[in-house]
Design a protein around this motif. Structure first.
Motif, short mmCIF file in Angstrom:
data_model
loop_
_atom_site.label_atom_id
_atom_site.label_comp_id
_atom_site.label_asym_id
_atom_site.label_seq_id
_atom_site.Cartn_x
_atom_site.Cartn_y
_atom_site.Cartn_z
N GLU A 171 -84.85 45.38 -39.38
CA GLU A 171 -83.69 44.66 -38.86
C GLU A 171 -83.25 43.56 -39.83
O GLU A 171 -82.05 43.35 -40.04
N VAL A 172 -84.21 42.86 -40.43
CA VAL A 172 -83.85 41.82 -41.40
C VAL A 172 -83.12 42.43 -42.59
O VAL A 172 -82.09 41.92 -43.04
N GLN A 173 -83.65 43.55 -43.11
CA GLN A 173 -82.99 44.20 -44.24
C GLN A 173 -81.55 44.58 -43.89
O GLN A 173 -80.62 44.36 -44.68
N ARG A 174 -81.37 45.18 -42.71
CA ARG A 174 -80.02 45.61 -42.32
C ARG A 174 -79.10 44.41 -42.18
O ARG A 174 -77.97 44.42 -42.70
N ARG A 175 -79.55 43.39 -41.49
CA ARG A 175 -78.69 42.25 -41.24
C ARG A 175 -78.35 41.47 -42.51
O ARG A 175 -77.29 40.84 -42.59
N PRO A 413 -92.97 38.41 -46.79
CA PRO A 413 -93.45 38.98 -45.52
C PRO A 413 -92.48 38.81 -44.36
O PRO A 413 -92.49 39.60 -43.41
N ALA A 414 -91.59 37.81 -44.42
CA ALA A 414 -90.65 37.59 -43.33
C ALA A 414 -89.60 38.70 -43.23
O ALA A 414 -88.90 38.79 -42.21
N LYS A 415 -89.49 39.55 -44.24
CA LYS A 415 -88.57 40.67 -44.14
C LYS A 415 -89.12 41.76 -43.23
O LYS A 415 -88.38 42.64 -42.78
N PHE A 416 -90.43 41.72 -42.96
CA PHE A 416 -91.09 42.72 -42.13
C PHE A 416 -92.00 42.03 -41.12
O PHE A 416 -93.21 42.25 -41.08
N PRO A 417 -91.42 41.16 -40.29
CA PRO A 417 -92.25 40.31 -39.43
C PRO A 417 -93.06 41.09 -38.40
O PRO A 417 -94.18 40.69 -38.07
N ASP A 418 -92.51 42.18 -37.89
CA ASP A 418 -93.22 42.94 -36.87
C ASP A 418 -94.50 43.55 -37.43
O ASP A 418 -95.57 43.48 -36.80
N THR A 432 -85.02 28.78 -44.29
CA THR A 432 -83.92 28.13 -43.60
C THR A 432 -82.57 28.74 -43.96
O THR A 432 -81.71 28.92 -43.10
N HIS A 433 -82.38 29.09 -45.24
CA HIS A 433 -81.06 29.57 -45.65
C HIS A 433 -80.72 30.94 -45.09
O HIS A 433 -79.57 31.39 -45.19
N LEU A 434 -81.70 31.61 -44.46
CA LEU A 434 -81.44 32.91 -43.84
C LEU A 434 -81.60 32.87 -42.32
O LEU A 434 -81.58 33.92 -41.67
N ALA A 435 -81.69 31.69 -41.77
CA ALA A 435 -81.95 31.56 -40.33
C ALA A 435 -80.81 32.14 -39.49
O ALA A 435 -81.02 32.54 -38.34
N HIS A 436 -79.60 32.22 -40.06
CA HIS A 436 -78.44 32.71 -39.32
C HIS A 436 -78.46 34.22 -39.12
O HIS A 436 -77.70 34.76 -38.30
N LEU A 437 -79.31 34.93 -39.84
CA LEU A 437 -79.25 36.38 -39.88
C LEU A 437 -79.33 37.01 -38.49
O LEU A 437 -78.60 37.96 -38.18
N MET A 438 -80.24 36.54 -37.68
CA MET A 438 -80.51 37.23 -36.42
C MET A 438 -79.45 36.97 -35.36
O MET A 438 -79.46 37.62 -34.30
N SER A 439 -78.53 36.08 -35.64
CA SER A 439 -77.46 35.80 -34.67
C SER A 439 -76.07 36.14 -35.20
O SER A 439 -75.11 36.16 -34.44
#
Length: 473
Positions: A171-175, A413-418, A432-439
């Motif tokens: 999901e991180v990669q896609r977003r 590792p945060a790119k594959f947190p699950d 921090t600079h990528l915190a917006h990704l999930m929203s």
């Protein structure tokens, strides 16, 4: 410096021509006419240079007269200025002779930034000099797309269309791709695998009318500039560990063979690399080739390490070209047979030449989870699934004598947190600079696994001044 196609039927080009062409017209990949070798004294002279300066010095011989060293220095400075570690590619020691080199300190947290941040600068410079525009098309199994988009967003002379396999990235990669709002960016979710996306990109290039109309070029590692820009970090770690007066080995998690090919290129330039160790997941065609000369493509299976979910490794053609003594006719025939039958009958002599340098290890998803857990338990190091496979491959390497082994840490590792949380109980946080990704709102178009349909979508995108109102579908 001139470049020739591995299949021998394309017009030779200089570096600028190769950068803008991407794939050769005959379907082959461009390779340098000669390898710029360095003496031991010349390697020593590169020690202790800042990374941007080292990169410029290593890459410049591949550019010939396309660009001055001074200009390349400026572009490298710009490319690596905003990485979040002062060393850019720091080494972390895990054991007596085992290290990781972190390649994920760029803006999208993956090793693809190392090359693509520079490619964005190179494209802009060459296109401005030539007063041209291009359309970049690329396929991604996860990380190339976001790194390419980040490097090319908002550049007035570039439009970029990235194909990704629907539902087969994290999901991180896609977003990281689909939340970008720049009007020159177009994301396509293809109902298929990465190999399907990669085949589609090659099909777009093979359509001469479409290629000409769209002024196509590539950012996948089929573009030689990508390989050239990845060589410097192997040089940096080797020099830090004693080269050229000491041999080193590298363990590289790989799918499309571009990253490990850059290490091979560094060796071809004279760096004393004793062994190249390939890490694979269940999509283990490269490991099977090294173990038993079995280059048979099977169906691509999704895994915990999606960036390696590949069965047709494009850059293997470049190594094959070298293994058969740079014979383009033999290379072309072997690639035709592979395309027609799904099996490549690599000559025995060429296979033995490969196994003299390369080793391979493939891990299942269960073994990957165990590797992430064990690495953290024994060293305290938190590795993403791809990096964990590389470290496991390094630990299992069979070396004729002790040398430092560097495993390439290819993603944060945060790119594959699950996957990381399942293995260790720790859920790594995005910077921090990528915190917006999930929203953030996603923008992409879903397409069938059909070349004509994707051509139509890209033509429409290129014909629009602004597609930013496109919606996820």
């Amino acid at each position: 410096m001139r470049y020739f196609s591995t299949r021998g039927q394309a017009e030779p080009r200089d570096f600028g021509g190769v950068l803008l062409a991407g794939l050769a017209e005959d379907g082959g990949l461009f390779m340098p006419e000669i390898w710029p070798e360095r003496s031991a004294a010349e390697w020593r002279s590169l020690r202790d240079l800042p990374y941007a300066e080292l990169a410029a010095q290593v890459i410049h011989p591949f550019l010939g007269e396309t660009m001055s060293l001074e200009t390349l220095r400026m572009l490298c400075d710009r490319a690596y200025a905003h990485f979040d570690h002062p060393a850019r590619v720091p080494l972390v020691q895990l054991d007596h002779n085992l290290w990781v080199q972190e390649l994920f300190h760029g803006p999208t947290l993956a090793f693809k930034d190392m090359a693509l941040q520079l490619l964005g600068q190179l494209f802009e410079h060459v296109l401005t000099e030539r007063d041209e525009t291009v359309t970049i098309v690329g396929a991604t199994s996860g990380d190339t797309g976001s790194a390419a988009i980040e490097a090319c967003r908002d550049r007035s002379r570039i439009k970029i269309a990235i194909l990704h396999p629907e539902g087969r990235t994290s999901e991180v990669q896609r977003r990281q791709m689909t939340t970008v709002t720049a009007s020159n960016v177009f994301n396509v979710a293809v109902k298929g695998t990465f190999d399907d996306c990669q085949d589609m990109v090659k099909g777009l290039f093979a359509d001469e009318t479409f290629r000409g109309d769209m002024k196509l070029t590539a950012v996948n590692s089929i573009n030689w500039a990508r390989i050239a820009a990845q060589i410097p970090y192997y040089v940096a770690s080797a020099l830090a560990l004693g080269a050229p007066d000491r041999e080193v080995a590298f363990a590289v998690p790989t799918g499309n063979f571009g990253n490990v090919l850059a290490a091979w290129a560094a060796r071809r330039m004279g760096l004393p690399i004793s062994k190249l160790i390939i890490g694979s997941n269940r999509n283990d065609i490269l490991t099977r080739f090294l173990a038993a000369n079995d280059m048979t493509a099977r169906g691509v299976e999704p895994s915990l390490s999606p960036s390696m979910d590949i069965q047709v490794s494009s850059n293997f053609e470049r190594l094959l070209f070298e293994l058969v003594d740079r014979d383009p006719a033999v290379t072309a025939q072997l690639m035709r047979e592979f395309r027609a039958t799904g099996k490549m009958p690599v000559p025995d002599a060429a296979w033995k030449r490969a196994t003299a340098l390369f080793q391979g290890l493939a891990l299942s998803d269960g073994e990957t989870t165990t590797a992430i857990r064990d690495i953290h338990a024994t060293t305290g190091y938190l590795a993403d699934p791809h990096t964990a496979i590389g470290i496991a491959a390094a630990r299992h390497a069979h070396l004729s004598h002790p040398v430092p082994v560097v495993a390439m840490a290819t993603a944060h590792p945060a790119k594959f947190p699950d996957a990381v949380q399942a293995a260790t109980g720790i859920r790594p946080s995005l910077p921090t600079h990528l915190a917006h990704l999930m929203s953030g709102k996603e923008r992409f178009t879903t397409a069938p696994n059909d070349l004509a349909a994707v051509e139509t979508l890209i033509r429409s995108f290129v014909g629009r001044n602004d597609h930013s109102e496109g919606t996820a579908s």
